[in-house]
Design a protein around this motif. Structure first.
Motif, short mmCIF file in Angstrom:
data_model
loop_
_atom_site.label_atom_id
_atom_site.label_comp_id
_atom_site.label_asym_id
_atom_site.label_seq_id
_atom_site.Cartn_x
_atom_site.Cartn_y
_atom_site.Cartn_z
N GLN A 2 0.83 -1.09 0.04
CA GLN A 2 0.31 0.29 -0.32
C GLN A 2 0.81 1.72 0.07
N GLN A 4 0.58 5.17 2.22
CA GLN A 4 -0.26 5.88 3.26
C GLN A 4 0.51 7.37 2.94
N GLY A 117 -2.53 5.88 -3.15
CA GLY A 117 -3.07 6.26 -1.20
C GLY A 117 -4.41 6.59 -0.90
N GLN A 118 -4.33 6.18 0.52
CA GLN A 118 -5.96 6.11 0.35
C GLN A 118 -6.54 7.33 0.83
#
Length: 126
Positions: A2, A4, A117-118
């Motif tokens: 992932q 972040q 990314g989120q």
């Protein structure tokens, strides 16, 4: 695996922020194209800044030229977006993204980005 994103927040007009995007589960070195995008309420996601170390291309949206700078630290597996002289119209959720080497460089199609990314919220308001 992932990306972040962090570093968003509330800032007054004219202020600065540094967004970070840490990669985990993969080596950022292998993804030579890095970018930041943003999406404001009711608007489509737009490209903000991009840096491609494979072909040397780069991109900054006209609205952020001279104010935002994208950088990467491969030793820390992290991408940054340095934002100065922030304006209310910069308010949005900011997303980082990474892509493998491509002949398109920073102009790869949206579906060419491998990791996203989120998102981190940036609000510019007095």
């Amino acid at each position: 695996v992932q990306l972040q994103a962090s570093g968003g927040g509330l800032v007054q007009p004219g202020g600065s922020l540094r967004l970070s995007c840490a990669a985990s589960g993969f080596t950022l070195d292998d993804y030579t194209i890095i970018g930041w995008f943003r999406q404001a309420p009711g608007k489509e996601r737009e490209g903000v800044s991009c840096l491609s170390s494979s072909d040397g291309s780069s991109y900054d949206a006209d609205s952020v030229k001279g104010r935002f700078t994208i950088s990467r630290d491969n030793a820390k597996n992290t991408v940054y977006l340095h934002m100065n002289n922030l304006k209310p119209e910069d308010t949005a959720v900011y997303y980082c993204a990474a892509a493998p080497p491509s002949a398109y460089g920073c102009y790869i199609p949206r579906n060419g980005w491998t990791y996203w990314g989120q998102g981190t919220q940036v609000t510019v308001s007095s």
